[in-house]
Motif scaffolding. Structure first.
Motif, PDB file in Angstrom:
ATOM      1  N   MET A 411       0.496  -1.125  -0.345  1.00  0.00           N
ATOM      2  CA  MET A 411      -0.207  -0.023  -0.034  1.00  0.00           C
ATOM      3  C   MET A 411       1.053   1.068   0.234  1.00  0.00           C
ATOM      4  SD  MET A 411      -3.028  -1.515  -0.607  1.00  0.00           S
ATOM      5  CE  MET A 411      -4.107   0.357  -0.495  1.00  0.00           C
ATOM      6  N   LEU A 412       2.122   1.074   0.617  1.00  0.00           N
ATOM      7  CA  LEU A 412       2.895   2.416   0.406  1.00  0.00           C
ATOM      8  C   LEU A 412       3.275   2.838  -0.793  1.00  0.00           C
ATOM      9  CD1 LEU A 412       5.035   4.574   2.350  1.00  0.00           C
ATOM     10  CD2 LEU A 412       6.096   2.573   2.963  1.00  0.00           C
ATOM     11  N   GLU A 413       3.333   1.668  -1.270  1.00  0.00           N
ATOM     12  CA  GLU A 413       4.437   1.578  -2.656  1.00  0.00           C
ATOM     13  C   GLU A 413       3.268   2.302  -3.416  1.00  0.00           C
ATOM     14  OE1 GLU A 413       7.696  -2.182  -2.575  1.00  0.00           O
ATOM     15  OE2 GLU A 413       4.865  -1.870  -3.746  1.00  0.00           O
ATOM     16  N   SER A 414       1.884   2.233  -3.316  1.00  0.00           N
ATOM     17  CA  SER A 414       0.515   2.368  -4.647  1.00  0.00           C
ATOM     18  C   SER A 414       0.971   3.790  -4.093  1.00  0.00           C
ATOM     19  CB  SER A 414      -0.121   1.518  -3.881  1.00  0.00           C
ATOM     20  OG  SER A 414      -1.440   1.996  -4.528  1.00  0.00           O
ATOM     21  N   ILE A 428       9.843  -0.210  -2.472  1.00  0.00           N
ATOM     22  CA  ILE A 428      10.792   0.493  -1.238  1.00  0.00           C
ATOM     23  C   ILE A 428      12.221  -0.618  -1.510  1.00  0.00           C
ATOM     24  CG2 ILE A 428      11.056   0.109   0.878  1.00  0.00           C
ATOM     25  CD1 ILE A 428       7.149   0.574   0.304  1.00  0.00           C
ATOM     26  N   SER A 429      12.311  -2.105  -2.026  1.00  0.00           N
ATOM     27  CA  SER A 429      13.245  -2.656  -2.385  1.00  0.00           C
ATOM     28  C   SER A 429      14.434  -2.016  -2.785  1.00  0.00           C
ATOM     29  CB  SER A 429      13.200  -3.958  -2.405  1.00  0.00           C
ATOM     30  OG  SER A 429      12.113  -4.742  -1.464  1.00  0.00           O
ATOM     31  N   SER A 430      14.013  -1.256  -4.039  1.00  0.00           N
ATOM     32  CA  SER A 430      14.425  -0.386  -5.075  1.00  0.00           C
ATOM     33  C   SER A 430      15.678   0.929  -4.109  1.00  0.00           C
ATOM     34  CB  SER A 430      14.058   0.173  -5.929  1.00  0.00           C
ATOM     35  OG  SER A 430      13.260  -0.454  -6.906  1.00  0.00           O
ATOM     36  N   GLU A 436      15.688  -0.831   4.687  1.00  0.00           N
ATOM     37  CA  GLU A 436      15.670  -1.545   5.820  1.00  0.00           C
ATOM     38  C   GLU A 436      15.307  -0.957   6.728  1.00  0.00           C
ATOM     39  OE1 GLU A 436      19.208  -1.597   8.268  1.00  0.00           O
ATOM     40  OE2 GLU A 436      20.180  -0.662   6.597  1.00  0.00           O
ATOM     41  N   SER A 437      15.020   0.355   6.970  1.00  0.00           N
ATOM     42  CA  SER A 437      14.008   1.582   7.285  1.00  0.00           C
ATOM     43  C   SER A 437      12.790   1.027   7.665  1.00  0.00           C
ATOM     44  CB  SER A 437      14.210   2.936   7.337  1.00  0.00           C
ATOM     45  OG  SER A 437      15.593   3.240   7.138  1.00  0.00           O
ATOM     46  N   PHE A 438      12.070   0.865   6.740  1.00  0.00           N
ATOM     47  CA  PHE A 438      10.320   0.316   6.370  1.00  0.00           C
ATOM     48  C   PHE A 438      10.731  -1.130   7.942  1.00  0.00           C
ATOM     49  CE2 PHE A 438       7.559  -2.208   5.165  1.00  0.00           C
ATOM     50  CZ  PHE A 438       5.913  -1.190   4.856  1.00  0.00           C
ATOM     51  N   LYS A 439      11.917  -2.842   6.978  1.00  0.00           N
ATOM     52  CA  LYS A 439      11.009  -3.051   7.477  1.00  0.00           C
ATOM     53  C   LYS A 439      12.082  -3.200   9.225  1.00  0.00           C
ATOM     54  CE  LYS A 439      13.822  -6.009   3.488  1.00  0.00           C
ATOM     55  NZ  LYS A 439      14.509  -7.257   3.038  1.00  0.00           N
ATOM     56  N   PHE A 440      12.709  -2.912   9.229  1.00  0.00           N
ATOM     57  CA  PHE A 440      13.151  -2.034  11.357  1.00  0.00           C
ATOM     58  C   PHE A 440      11.391  -1.988  12.029  1.00  0.00           C
ATOM     59  CE2 PHE A 440      17.298  -3.422  12.496  1.00  0.00           C
ATOM     60  CZ  PHE A 440      18.301  -4.306  11.406  1.00  0.00           C
ATOM     61  N   LEU A 441      11.025  -0.602  10.924  1.00  0.00           N
ATOM     62  CA  LEU A 441       9.539   0.055  11.475  1.00  0.00           C
ATOM     63  C   LEU A 441       8.245  -1.460  11.765  1.00  0.00           C
ATOM     64  CD1 LEU A 441       8.529   2.597  11.678  1.00  0.00           C
ATOM     65  CD2 LEU A 441       7.259   2.321   9.382  1.00  0.00           C
ATOM     66  N   TRP A 442       8.308  -1.935  11.557  1.00  0.00           N
ATOM     67  CA  TRP A 442       7.763  -3.004  10.910  1.00  0.00           C
ATOM     68  C   TRP A 442       7.724  -3.988  12.418  1.00  0.00           C
ATOM     69  CZ3 TRP A 442       2.669  -4.082  10.421  1.00  0.00           C
ATOM     70  CH2 TRP A 442       1.405  -2.798   9.458  1.00  0.00           C
ATOM     71  N   ALA A 443       9.036  -4.533  11.584  1.00  0.00           N
ATOM     72  CA  ALA A 443       9.489  -4.770  13.109  1.00  0.00           C
ATOM     73  C   ALA A 443       9.503  -5.005  14.265  1.00  0.00           C
ATOM     74  CB  ALA A 443      10.982  -5.868  12.773  1.00  0.00           C
ATOM     75  N   ASP A 444       9.563  -3.671  15.033  1.00  0.00           N
ATOM     76  CA  ASP A 444       9.824  -3.216  16.105  1.00  0.00           C
ATOM     77  C   ASP A 444       8.060  -2.950  16.223  1.00  0.00           C
ATOM     78  OD1 ASP A 444      12.214  -2.748  16.135  1.00  0.00           O
ATOM     79  OD2 ASP A 444      12.293  -0.761  15.498  1.00  0.00           O
ATOM     80  N   HIS A 445       7.517  -2.572  15.127  1.00  0.00           N
ATOM     81  CA  HIS A 445       6.058  -2.519  15.291  1.00  0.00           C
ATOM     82  C   HIS A 445       5.534  -3.821  16.531  1.00  0.00           C
ATOM     83  CE1 HIS A 445       1.895  -1.660  15.013  1.00  0.00           C
ATOM     84  NE2 HIS A 445       1.522  -2.942  14.520  1.00  0.00           N
ATOM     85  N   GLY A 446       5.471  -5.353  15.576  1.00  0.00           N
ATOM     86  CA  GLY A 446       5.618  -6.274  16.149  1.00  0.00           C
ATOM     87  C   GLY A 446       5.961  -6.991  17.240  1.00  0.00           C
ATOM     88  N   ASP A 447       7.455  -6.907  17.728  1.00  0.00           N
ATOM     89  CA  ASP A 447       7.321  -6.795  19.162  1.00  0.00           C
ATOM     90  C   ASP A 447       6.968  -5.644  20.413  1.00  0.00           C
ATOM     91  OD1 ASP A 447       9.628  -8.219  17.755  1.00  0.00           O
ATOM     92  OD2 ASP A 447      11.190  -7.229  18.177  1.00  0.00           O
TER      93      ASP A 447
END
Length: 591
Positions: A411-414, A428-430, A436-447
């Protein structure tokens, strides 16, 4: 946080707490000239005063700075004031500062307890001991300036009259963590604010700065810990219900996308009995269609169309629970409610999470049709979100985190393509730093969500963080799984009691709580997990030593058999008497 005397929406940002022998006084110190709040230390009664009490050699008060009043809780004989003693600035939400609660402190107003019967004193001490959990509560955030319980879309849609109301009256009660503790303060013209989870980052794409924020609003209607709060109640409110809002801001534009998670909306439970995975039990199965219908009716009222994605296993206990869910969903599926079962473990295994693209293909049309909120530089609505994806696994933690992060990414890419930041095929992978920031954002959120519900960080977090499973992540998951087992069996019962007490799910009353309990005897008076575990380990050690000596003396074979039998018997007793050895909640709670 006390509301200003002029009833504006601004709240006091800093206060001074005076501890007099007979009362507490909360005085504004942020340049305001409003009234102070006096709280009796005898019975917790409140009143607003214009001048501070006089100080002398007999009445020498302790003074400390506080940053907000969480609320007050009444027990058997006393009341307890809960305040914020430390805060940390963590970012902003739509331009408004956000703070994290770093430290809470509880101040008793229970001087009347001195004249209470001994039994009442004992019960009061037991209940007040549970409040210590409040001082260790993790993940509470607040704002003095804006209503964090409402999504950006709901805030935007507030009418002019509603925007003039105090923040506490605008609030969504189900996301107000301290809602129950506010009641006595609201009656006395004092207003408070809600709490939630908050994470954000900024990243550059070329010359463009993108700001991404995640806010998690946790429902308090069926709040609790992992094994002690499962499924739904008869009104359709489910355990671990969390509304996650992903907000993107760029050059004056703002986009918001909502997802929700929540336990399978049936009346079901897992009775903790020292097994690693207690059996699933469905309570009153005949009510399942009505409970599911109530749950989805509530979701439709709040979010519009709903797409329910069920990630649980197709076989075993999870499969039976999922089958009941699917059958109940037949009564509610229609134009604005859809249901999909996606066996996460069967399709993705433990490492092939890229196969979630199969799931995305099945829900992409719903996401494109129901969209997201988009506001232009003037704050005008260009697009709105018309529906929400509801995701669940068994705990609504690990598989759910991975799935929701994938949907959030898409959805963010859209959104970035819509604003011209990304080209048609760009992702985003480009952009490695952004990725990296996006992945850590969601990982911290899930934690954060996982720590509140299960007591540990999320499993599978390495995939969310790094895009792949790692040896370190797998080992960490093993450790967290063991930690969850221990906490579920021997710690979360007390934590559940504290949650029920703080949020008004259990109301303390003399008539109920002063009833003498039946005396305990026999094994239950001395049984505890550490003692039982010590006996089992001792038995196996002695059995091993005797077995090693068996070649020299037949008697050792006998002793080896005896010690091993005793160890097995004690282990079986632990299993059969889980209610004795497990840390069971003591308060009465209906399903």
């Amino acid at each position: 946080m006390m509301e200003r005397a002029d009833s504006s929406q601004k709240l006091y940002t800093r206060m001074r707490l005076w501890e007099f022998p007979d009362q507490y006084v909360v005085e504004p110190t942020d340049g305001s000239c409003g009234s102070s709040l006096a709280i009796s230390r005898k019975d917790g009664s409140l009143n607003l005063i214009d001048e501070l009490p006089e100080c002398n050699s007999v009445r020498v008060p302790k003074i400390r700075t506080i940053f907000g009043v969480i609320g007050m809780l009444k027990l058997l004989a006393g009341s307890y004031l809960i305040v914020i003693t430390e805060r940390e600035s963590v970012g902003s939400y739509l331009g408004h500062p956000i703070f994290k609660v770093s430290s809470l402190k509880i101040f008793p107003c229970n001087h009347s307890l001195e004249n209470s019967p001994e039994e009442q004193k004992k019960m009061e001490n037991e209940f007040s001991g549970l409040l210590n959990v409040a001082e260790r509560t993790f993940g509470l955030y607040f704002s003095y300036d804006t209503n964090l319980t409402l999504s950006a879309q709901r805030l935007h849609d507030l009418g002019d009259a509603s925007k003039l109301l105090p923040l506490w009256r605008q609030a969504e009660p189900r996301f107000l963590w301290n809602n129950y503790m506010l009641e006595v303060l609201i009656d006395n013209k004092v207003r408070l604010m809600p709490k939630l989870f908050f994470h954000n980052f900024q990243a550059a794409i070329g010359k463009d700065i993108i700001d991404v924020t995640l806010i998690a609003r946790r429902c308090s209607r069926r709040n609790g810990t992992r094994m002690w709060r499962r499924g739904a109640d008869s009104d359709g409110y489910v355990a671990n219900f969390v509304e996650t809002e992903q907000i993107m801001q760029f050059n004056g534009f703002s986009a918001s996308f909502l997802q929700v998670r929540g336990s399978i909306p049936l009346l079901w439970e897992q009775i903790v009995d020292l097994t690693y995975k207690p059996k699933f039990g469905i309570v009153r199965p005949e009510e399942a269609p009505q409970v599911v219908e109530r749950h989805f009716l509530d979701l439709r009222k709040k979010y519009g169309a709903v797409f329910a994605v069920d990630l649980v296993n197709k076989h075993g206990g999870e499969g039976r629970l999922s089958e009941k869910f699917a059958l109940a969903m037949q009564h509610v599926v229609g134009d604005d409610v859809r249901y999909l079962h996606f066996d996460f473990h069967h399709i993705c295994g433990h490492v092939h999470f890229e196969r979630l693209s199969i799931l995305y293909e099945q829900i992409s049309d719903f996401l494109e049709r129901n969209g997201y909120l988009l506001l232009n530089e003037k704050g005008e609505k260009m697009k709105e979100q018309l529906g929400v994806v509801r995701t669940n696994c068994i705990d609504c933690l690990d598989r759910t985190n991975v799935t929701q992060s994938m949907i959030g990414r898409k959805m963010l890419e859209s959104q970035l393509r819509r604003l011209g930041v990304f080209g048609a095929e760009e992702t985003i992978s480009s952009h490695p730093n952004f990725d990296e920031s996006f992945k850590f954002l969601w990982a911290d959120h899930g934690d954060d969500i996982s720590i509140q519900y299960s007591g540990t960080a999320a499993l599978k977090g390495d995939f969310v963080r790094y895009g792949q499973r790692t040896i370190h992540g797998i080992l960490k998951d093993g450790w967290n799984a063991l930690a969850r087992y221990y906490l579920n069996n021997f710690s979360d019962g007390t934590r559940q009691d504290a949650i029920d007490l703080l949020q008004g799910h259990y109301i303390v009353s003399v008539s109920r709580d002063m009833t003498p309990s039946s005396p305990k005897g026999g094994l239950e008076t001395v049984a505890s997990f550490p003692l039982a575990l010590l006996l089992v380990l001792t038995g196996f050690v002695l059995a091993t030593m005797s077995l090693r000596q068996g070649q020299y003396d037949v008697r050792h074979f006998f002793f080896s058999f005896m010690w091993a039998s005793m160890s097995i018997a004690i282990a079986a007793l632990m299993r059969a008497n889980g209610r004795i050895f497990c840390n069971r909640p003591r308060l009465h709670k209906p399903c």
